[in-house]
Design a protein around this motif. Sequence first.
Motif, PDB file in Angstrom:
ATOM      1  N   SER A  99       0.863  -1.183   0.000  1.00 29.42           N
ATOM      2  CA  SER A  99       0.000   0.000   0.000  1.00 29.42           C
ATOM      3  C   SER A  99       0.893   1.224   0.000  1.00 29.42           C
ATOM      4  N   ALA A 100       0.517   2.234  -0.787  1.00 29.09           N
ATOM      5  CA  ALA A 100       1.358   3.429  -0.874  1.00 29.09           C
ATOM      6  C   ALA A 100       0.517   4.632  -1.261  1.00 29.09           C
ATOM      7  N   ALA A 101       0.762   5.734  -0.561  1.00 26.92           N
ATOM      8  CA  ALA A 101       0.128   7.000  -0.915  1.00 26.92           C
ATOM      9  C   ALA A 101       1.043   7.853  -1.772  1.00 26.92           C
ATOM     10  N   SER A 102       2.308   7.457  -1.898  1.00 29.52           N
ATOM     11  CA  SER A 102       3.286   8.155  -2.723  1.00 29.52           C
ATOM     12  C   SER A 102       3.718   7.238  -3.859  1.00 29.52           C
ATOM     13  N   PRO A 103       4.324   7.795  -4.899  1.00 30.52           N
ATOM     14  CA  PRO A 103       4.657   6.990  -6.074  1.00 30.52           C
ATOM     15  C   PRO A 103       5.606   5.832  -5.766  1.00 30.52           C
TER      16      PRO A 103
ATOM     17  N   LEU B  11      -1.528  -4.655  -5.268  1.00 33.99           N
ATOM     18  CA  LEU B  11      -1.123  -3.269  -5.109  1.00 33.99           C
ATOM     19  C   LEU B  11      -2.305  -2.402  -4.700  1.00 33.99           C
ATOM     20  N   SER B  12      -2.050  -1.519  -3.759  1.00 33.02           N
ATOM     21  CA  SER B  12      -3.018  -0.477  -3.421  1.00 33.02           C
ATOM     22  C   SER B  12      -2.233   0.833  -3.360  1.00 33.02           C
ATOM     23  N   VAL B  13      -2.058   1.448  -4.524  1.00 34.13           N
ATOM     24  CA  VAL B  13      -1.237   2.647  -4.664  1.00 34.13           C
ATOM     25  C   VAL B  13      -2.133   3.779  -5.145  1.00 34.13           C
TER      26      VAL B  13
END
Length: 701
Positions: free
Chosen positions: A221-225, A242-244
Amino acid sequence: MLKCLFAIGYQATLHSLCIILPLLLLMSTYATAQLRWTGDANDSLWATAANWEGGQLPLSTDNVLFDNSRNPANYTVYLPSGSSGITVKNMRISPSVGNSIRVVIPPGNTAVPALAATAPVYGIIIDSAGQLFNSSGATAGNTVVVTDSIRINNGGGYTQHSRSAHAALVTLLSRMPGTEKGVFTFDVPGGGYTFAATNRVYGSLVFKSDASGGIQSYAASAASPLVISGDLEIHPGVTINLSVSASTTIGGRLEQQGGVFNIASQSTSNLVSLHGDLCQDSGLITETAAGLPVLELNGTAPQQVSLHGSIANSVTLRVNNAAGIQLRSALRLPYKLILQQGVVSTGDSLLTLLPGCTLQADSASDNSFISGNLRKEGLMAPDHFLFPVGSGLTQRWLALQQATGNYTVSFRKLNPSALATATGAGIAHISSTEYWTIDGDDQPAPTASPELSFSNLSSGGVTDLGTLRVVQLQNGTWNDGGNTTTTGSAGANGSVTANSIHDFGVNRRYFTLASSAVAQNPLPLHLISFRGRVTRDKAELTWQPAPGNAGRWELEWSGDRQHYHALYTPDSLLLQPVLNYVDNRELFGRQSYRLKLTATAGAISYSPVVTLELPPAAGQEIQAWPVIAQQQTTIVINSRNAGTAQVQLFNVAGALLRQSAVQLQQGMNRIGVALAGLPIGWLTVMLTREGSCRAVRVFHQ
């Protein structure tokens, strides 16, 4: 004055220190003792002192080097088992060319950390063919620790073969040139494993399932690239979730050997930007939540797409590559295709939009279209479904109105008279420049009103919308398909829609534009013959127009079959049934000629190209085509003997701009000379060989 000089001297000294101090800091990594592996004990164990130079085990202040200077073979080094870790200043794995070296943290090592490097900048450096294999038995904590970062150079690799933590290790991974193909591999034993993605930059990233018995799930999981500078490789049995919410960039290839690539496992709408080829031996690309992810092909060189698995659920494929996309296998899309930029060349493969799949494209633009076959399944009488097909650099779209069934459509920039010349009642003539194929499946029974686009010059000239027709080839005859509506305007772009048609079988699959009036609409170039021959070392062209061709004739010439120039225009008052022209210029080599007819309504059409090979006359040795060039010109050289020649380019002032050596064969040689990046204007191309020089002039525009 002294104060000013002191200030200047101080600033200069400070500037020098700003340069020198980082270098000293980097050099300090190697200022302490360097200890090299010898392997003299032949047991591959780090803890055996005889394996090290001087018979001394590494200390925490040592720089450790694994290379092939003392041990020329491939080898593996095992860290100790147990709960005690190793600390060094710096460690480098640097095999010589043709060798490989692997350093292993064994499963019996449970220390946290098992390996620590305290040097600033790069604590661990892994060069090409080097490998750090972390099989630590620890289930938590950082088993490999560096003060700053680890560097995996191109061709080197690190394998996470342990359930211990890795996030801190990849905080500053692969952010420098030369690390794009440094491989970080996840092959973690046990159940599902979370890998670090937030604001991470990997080189090449590989996911395996061998350590877990052939099945493994990785999640992030990512809130940034998330950036993968090199390739992404997915092995059989692997599921990646993926949870981006930002984006995922893959700078190289996406290679899927199996498994599942779930690009949106949560409600986030991830954008996966792929710069390299898309290669899927098997497996699935999908999404499993409420997000609407996009897989975008946006490289800068042509990208190849080969999918032998599938794309499923609500995954959008977006084409955004001006260099184009080449299909190497059938491609079936379930949700949406967006053509933003770049031509999709299908070749012998078939691009299929499954039932429910939509398409977004700009029919008024030549920036992006399908060159080849496009299939749409499951049409259920929509008002309008666009098939953005075309050829070369031009889109020549077709639409189906109120269509039911499955259809495969393509465009051909060819003369439809090659298929048949007979026309049915009410048709004066057909286009000679283009046609479309529409294949409708027998089941469900097809019904559609084809709408054909026209582009004034490309379509042979459209002069009157009222007499414009769609014709369908039916058992060898081009029959009137009607004109229910038109769009656009004569002399520009638009379309014409046929009546409802219910048969698109093998003998009824071809469609083109036509006219119900003799003097209107597609006005093709009709020739009875156009021939060329070499007469007394000159090109002689002869052509016979068909009766009734009104307009202006021009004979055009090209030295490279790309750039044509007007050569001869016969007097319209003196036109004869058979026209003849001899090109008396001093030419040699391959020359190409074509006829251009500009109709009275402004439509332009061209004949097939006639190419002749002219022998050189005495003294003829070098020519350049075209005289006016953009990116490249072609130098034609008649060489008496094989050998080396020097090609030089000069500007109008005589300054040398570029030079290169070329190898010539005896006889005719065609050498491409690049002009890109050179100044606009006249250039002189000079050929020097065996003490003699020849020159030609080219205008670079």
